[in-house]
Design a protein around this motif. Structure first.
Motif, PDB file in Angstrom:
ATOM      1  N   VAL A 225      51.184  52.080  78.879  1.00 53.90           N
ATOM      2  CA  VAL A 225      51.431  52.383  77.473  1.00 53.90           C
ATOM      3  C   VAL A 225      51.415  53.893  77.263  1.00 53.90           C
TER       4      VAL A 225
ATOM      5  N   ASN B 273      50.737  57.622  72.374  1.00 58.62           N
ATOM      6  CA  ASN B 273      50.980  57.391  70.947  1.00 58.62           C
ATOM      7  C   ASN B 273      51.047  55.902  70.614  1.00 58.62           C
ATOM      8  N   CYS B 274      51.349  55.067  71.603  1.00 57.86           N
ATOM      9  CA  CYS B 274      51.491  53.628  71.365  1.00 57.86           C
ATOM     10  C   CYS B 274      50.190  52.858  71.603  1.00 57.86           C
ATOM     11  N   LYS B 275      49.223  53.512  72.225  1.00 54.14           N
ATOM     12  CA  LYS B 275      48.013  52.792  72.632  1.00 54.14           C
ATOM     13  C   LYS B 275      47.246  52.216  71.457  1.00 54.14           C
ATOM     14  N   SER B 276      47.305  52.893  70.309  1.00 53.58           N
ATOM     15  CA  SER B 276      46.557  52.429  69.139  1.00 53.58           C
ATOM     16  C   SER B 276      47.106  51.119  68.587  1.00 53.58           C
ATOM     17  N   LYS B 277      48.322  50.760  68.986  1.00 55.86           N
ATOM     18  CA  LYS B 277      48.925  49.524  68.492  1.00 55.86           C
ATOM     19  C   LYS B 277      48.468  48.306  69.293  1.00 55.86           C
ATOM     20  N   LEU B 278      47.764  48.540  70.373  1.00 60.25           N
ATOM     21  CA  LEU B 278      47.261  47.445  71.196  1.00 60.25           C
ATOM     22  C   LEU B 278      45.852  47.054  70.771  1.00 60.25           C
ATOM     23  N   SER B 279      45.520  45.782  70.927  1.00 57.22           N
ATOM     24  CA  SER B 279      44.156  45.328  70.674  1.00 57.22           C
ATOM     25  C   SER B 279      43.224  45.885  71.748  1.00 57.22           C
TER      26      SER B 279
ATOM     27  N   CYS C 146      56.547  51.295  78.940  1.00 54.68           N
ATOM     28  CA  CYS C 146      55.521  51.063  77.917  1.00 54.68           C
ATOM     29  C   CYS C 146      55.615  49.630  77.417  1.00 54.68           C
TER      30      CYS C 146
ATOM     31  N   ILE D 260      54.706  48.545  74.654  1.00 50.65           N
ATOM     32  CA  ILE D 260      54.926  48.506  73.209  1.00 50.65           C
ATOM     33  C   ILE D 260      56.375  48.837  72.865  1.00 50.65           C
ATOM     34  N   CYS D 261      56.856  49.998  73.324  1.00 49.94           N
ATOM     35  CA  CYS D 261      58.207  50.446  72.958  1.00 49.94           C
ATOM     36  C   CYS D 261      59.240  50.201  74.052  1.00 49.94           C
TER      37      CYS D 261
END
Length: 542
Positions: free
Chosen positions: A161, A164-170, A136, A138-139
């Motif tokens: 990703v 759960n982490c996808k929302s942290k990406l633009s 991922c 993000i994490c």
């Protein structure tokens, strides 16, 4: 009043004069129309010689499906979510489905767009079927490892990703590690061309994106190359780049790919040729013919049998099976431009009774030969044309070359070649010993990797280079001598170095080849002179 003045004018004379005038006008009009049509056709042909079309797929009609009998890794259907062993996948966006669900997938999932009217590039997320060992972005944890559709991958930047982490990406995509090579879809405008019933999309306009050191890579290759390894490689590149950047030489001319250089005249493009020495020569000749204002750099992904040009440029001996395309792209990012000498080969055939002599002009990039070396290439190409299924891989092809060479050890078809030919180096005739072949080298790699000019002693110590404007000329005693040189057990017969080589063939015919393209040459004259230089990409880090 005189009789002449009072005499009535006959109407039939008036009608005849009007008829003559009408006929003249019709003829003149026809001539003008014919002239105008001829001029228009000539201008169109001239335009077509310098401008070609970059075809673009209409993604509104669905995905670019490739069917497979077995997926190479655990795969799950993007519609049903079930595990599948065989089915179909889109080589542009990467979704995988059961073959029976193709129509439903075309309606459900949009494919990666070739062109867009958006101001920025957006992520295009594909659910599941991530590459092995994905993490991922993000994490940095393992991603896509569950035995189901899990994780997401963007088919533009290749980032993976967790859900759960996808929302942290633009929502905007920066195109990832290969952004300097990719043509963003929001920089392309497509247009419809052709007549009713034959309309198709082409790339109409391209603008330069705001990406530092942007130099787009155009992929050209033949899907039939390398025992059909070319098809797999082109599919992989479509998944990484904009699919409009990938062109199949089985369907299109290389000039279509080089049209990117016309659309981006102020940008230095790079062309990656997926194929052998013949494909490279085809692309370089196309660059010559188009007379481009800003010609591209040319890199190589070797798929041929010999790949001698690829070897001297540092691109390796060739690829088979699964190819790590990302490794090739990393090489391309660090490759340096070098100049490659190219040579004009004029072949003039003798004609009887003093008739005008017929001339054939070729361009040599690697080497040319007459005699036993060309004979092996001639036999190989002749038999491969007759029975192509017997020449299905690089290893098998090398076996056939070994077979032809062993056969010629016994038959010696080119015996006494020195009595048939005369050789001049820079206008100076040289005395030939008893031999069966003469090879003219532009690069220090010949016969699938042999470096003859560097073998043993006996030379003048001058290094063979591909950009010094000088050719190396050597003799070959026999096919057995060729085999000895390939394993380092014999030295070549060094005939000399020259900027102009002339070979006069008399008293019969002999096999000749230029860059692996052989033919049977009748009596005549072969002259090799400097043509120009091409800018190639070389991996100097090896």
């Amino acid at each position: 009043m005189c009789d002449a003045c009072s005499r009535p004018i006959r109407s039939d004379i008036i009608y005849k004069e009007k008829g003559k005038m009408s006929s003249f006008l019709y003829i003149a009009g026809g001539v003008l129309v014919s002239f105008a049509v001829t001029v228009i056709i000539t201008l169109l042909r001239r335009y077509r010689r310098t401008h070609y079309e970059i075809p673009a797929r209409d993604v509104s009609k669905g995905h670019r499906w490739c069917k497979t009998e077995m997926f190479s890794r655990p795969t799950y259907c993007n519609i049903s979510g079930e595990s599948i062993i065989h089915g179909a996948f889109c080589d542009s966006c990467g979704i995988c489905i059961e073959a029976r669900l193709i129509k439903q997938a075309n309606k459900t999932f949009p494919c990666k767009s070739l062109a867009s009217k958006e101001d920025t590039v957006k992520h295009v997320w594909i659910h599941g079927n991530l590459p092995l060992c994905s993490r991922c972005c993000i994490c940095n944890e393992a991603c896509g490892v569950l035995p189901q559709l899990s994780g997401f991958r963007c088919c533009w930047c290749m980032r993976c990703v967790h859900e759960n982490c996808k929302s942290k990406l633009s929502v905007d995509c920066d195109l990832g590690r290969y952004k300097t090579m990719i043509v963003p879809p929001n920089c392309i405008q497509l247009k419809w061309v052709g007549f009713k019933g034959r309309k198709h999309l082409v790339v109409g306009n391209v603008r330069q994106p705001l990406i530092k050191d942007w130099s787009p890579v155009i992929i050209v290759g033949n899907r039939k190359s390398g025992n059909n390894d070319g098809e797999h490689i082109l599919q992989t590149f479509r998944g990484i780049f904009n699919p409009a950047q990938v062109l199949d030489l089985h369907d299109l001319k290389p000039e279509c790919g080089l049209e990117w250089c016309h659309l981006l005249p102020d940008v230095k493009c790079r062309v990656l040729v997926c194929g052998g020495d013949g494909s490279i020569g085809w692309v370089l000749s196309a660059i010559d013919n188009l007379k481009l204002k800003n010609p591209p750099y040319v890199g190589v992904l070797p798929l041929g049998t010999g790949n001698d040009l690829s070897r001297v440029l540092g691109w390796g001996i060739g690829y088979t099976g699964d190819v790590d395309v990302t490794h090739i792209l990393d090489q391309l990012q660090h490759a340096q431009p070098v100049q490659l000498d190219r040579w004009k080969v004029e072949v003039v055939k003798e004609t009887p009774f003093g008739l005008p002599r017929r001339k054939k002009v070729l361009v040599m990039n690697a080497y040319a030969s007459i005699g036993v070396d060309a004979l092996l290439a001639f036999n190989f190409h002749r038999d491969r044309k007759r029975q192509p299924f017997l020449f299905s891989s690089r290893m098998i092809n090398k076996f056939w070359y070994f077979t032809y060479g062993t056969k010629d050890v016994m038959e010696r078809e080119c015996k006494n070649l020195h009595k048939k030919i005369k050789v001049e180096l820079d206008g100076v005739p040289i005395t030939l010993p008893e031999l069966e072949g003469v090879v003219v080298l532009n690069i220090n790699s010949w016969a699938a990797g042999c470096q003859p000019w560097s073998l043993g002693g006996g030379g003048d110590g001058t290094e063979s280079k591909f950009n010094d404007g000088v050719l190396e000329v050597m003799g070959v005693y026999s096919s057995f001598h060729m085999a000895q040189m390939q394993v380092g057990l014999a030295d070549p017969l060094r005939l000399g170095r020259a900027r102009k080589v002339k070979i006069l063939l008399q008293n019969g015919s002999a096999p000749v080849q230029v860059d692996g393209e052989p033919w049977e040459q009748k009596p005549g004259e072969i002259t090799i002179t400097f043509h120009n230089q091409a800018t190639m990409l070389a991996d100097l880090n090896k």
